[in-house]
Scaffold this active site. Structure first.
Site, PDB file in Angstrom:
ATOM      1  N   GLU A  94       0.829  -1.199   0.000  1.00  0.00           N
ATOM      2  CA  GLU A  94       0.000   0.000   0.000  1.00  0.00           C
ATOM      3  C   GLU A  94       0.867   1.254   0.000  1.00  0.00           C
ATOM      4  O   GLU A  94       1.913   1.311   0.653  1.00  0.00           O
ATOM      5  CB  GLU A  94      -0.933   0.010   1.213  1.00  0.00           C
ATOM      6  CG  GLU A  94      -2.026  -1.031   1.116  1.00  0.00           C
ATOM      7  CD  GLU A  94      -2.983  -1.027   2.294  1.00  0.00           C
ATOM      8  OE1 GLU A  94      -4.158  -1.384   2.089  1.00  0.00           O
ATOM      9  OE2 GLU A  94      -2.568  -0.678   3.407  1.00  0.00           O
ATOM     10  N   CYS A 337      -1.624   6.781  10.005  1.00  0.00           N
ATOM     11  CA  CYS A 337      -0.471   6.204  10.711  1.00  0.00           C
ATOM     12  C   CYS A 337      -0.868   4.943  11.476  1.00  0.00           C
ATOM     13  O   CYS A 337      -1.799   4.953  12.273  1.00  0.00           O
ATOM     14  CB  CYS A 337       0.083   7.259  11.673  1.00  0.00           C
ATOM     15  SG  CYS A 337       1.523   6.713  12.587  1.00  0.00           S
TER      16      CYS A 337
END
Length: 347
Positions: A94, A337
């Site tokens: 990703e 994150c």
């Protein structure tokens, strides 16, 4: 499998060496870099300032690899896009594109899976399968830049190596990729616009200081003492805070560059005022700043986000430490994150 060399795996110096071996012109390397990275050209016979007699030799020895786009998820309001790419061996990675006031930033992955085992991170749910090759690191930027160029005719201005994996556990390929990102004939992203994040591989921090004194370094810290950090981050059992801080002090003495510390606030775990005081004492006098990160929920973990970031920031300020709450992107599309995991793999 082809024995041709991926053109995206070569630094400018490496490409010059390869061309000399093939009895081609050394200066063609800079021209090829400009064609592939600045003009998004994927065929040698379209490079009009290279001799036509060179085309077949180049085709026989080099190839233009690509990543296959499997899925693209976008948060239109935030202008954040998560790309799911398939690699040559069917593994998935990703990559995230984010729009900020200063321009477009890309977050790239460095490994398939991760062996660091940080307890709060989705990326570590899949154990490391392998390192990404240099061209797989570079192609994340190439593919996303092509998408952005076609859509908005703008360039990516910043790179953060904070996706899936521990970058310093793939140091040689990371080093080669940074040299390609940074080269002024190619992608031409300045050193100070590149940030690499590590959970604390102390020996590599010293190596990084010598190799890339101008590239930004971020340390995933998340705890101010060994007892708590051992629970959250297994790497601390190998390189504890004393070893880590000594390596950081050496890094600072070599680079004289401000370092950033990342601290994810976890409710009832590392968000107490006493820990903020402890962190302030640990970092006091250091050329640094602290990024306070609001935790992004991961279903498989017990952790929850804390809302105590303002008191945490104010306590750090008492110790003369600049601390800010990080502006998050991509939460709605699991691109923030700690959320990257290549969902197709773990489902």
């Amino acid at each position: 499998m082809s024995n041709k060399i991926s053109i995206y795996s070569l630094s400018l110096i490496d490409l010059e060496k390869q061309l000399i071996k093939l009895n081609l012109k050394k200066h063609n390397a800079a021209q090829i870099f400009q064609w592939i990275y600045q003009k998004q050209t994927y065929a040698f016979n379209k490079m009009t300032n290279i001799a036509k007699t060179s085309y077949q030799i180049l085709d026989n020895n080099f190839q233009f690899n690509h990543l296959k786009l499997v899925q693209k998820n976008a948060d239109e309001k935030e202008e954040t896009i998560k790309f799911l790419f398939e690699l040559h061996d069917k593994e998935l990675i990703e990559t995230v594109l984010m729009k900020f006031d200063y321009g477009y930033s890309i977050c790239i992955s460095s490994q398939i899976g991760c062996n660091m085992g940080c307890k709060f991170c989705a990326s570590g749910l899949l154990k490391k399968i392998r390192n990404l090759s240099t061209d797989e690191l570079v192609l994340q930027l190439v593919e996303v830049q092509k998408y952005l160029q076609d859509k908005n005719n703008v360039r990516i201005s910043n790179i953060v190596v904070m996706g899936i994996g521990e970058p310093f556990d793939n140091y040689d390929n990371l080093k080669q990729a940074i040299n390609i990102f940074n080269n002024h004939y190619g992608i031409a992203i300045g050193s100070r616009h590149i940030t690499v994040s590590t959970c604390g591989l102390a020996p590599k921090i010293l190596e990084f200081a010598k190799d890339f004194a101008q590239v930004n370094l971020a340390i995933s810290l998340h705890a101010p003492n060994n007892y708590l950090r051992n629970q959250l981050m297994p790497i601390n059992k190998k390189y504890d805070l004393k070893i880590l801080m000594n390596s950081i002090k050496t890094y600072l003495s070599i680079t004289n560059r401000r370092i950033s510390f990342e601290y994810i606030l976890l409710e009832g775990i590392n968000d107490f005022n006493e820990l903020a005081e402890e962190l302030g004492k640990l970092l006091k006098g250091m050329l640094c700043y602290v990024n306070i990160i609001v935790y992004n929920n991961v279903n498989e973990t017990k952790y929850r986000p804390s809302n105590k970031y303002l008191s945490f920031i104010n306590i750090l300020k008492k110790y003369g430490i600049i601390a800010t709450k990080r502006l998050e992107r991509g939460i709605k599309i699991n691109a923030a994150c700690g959320q990257l995991r290549a969902n197709h793999i773990t489902k």
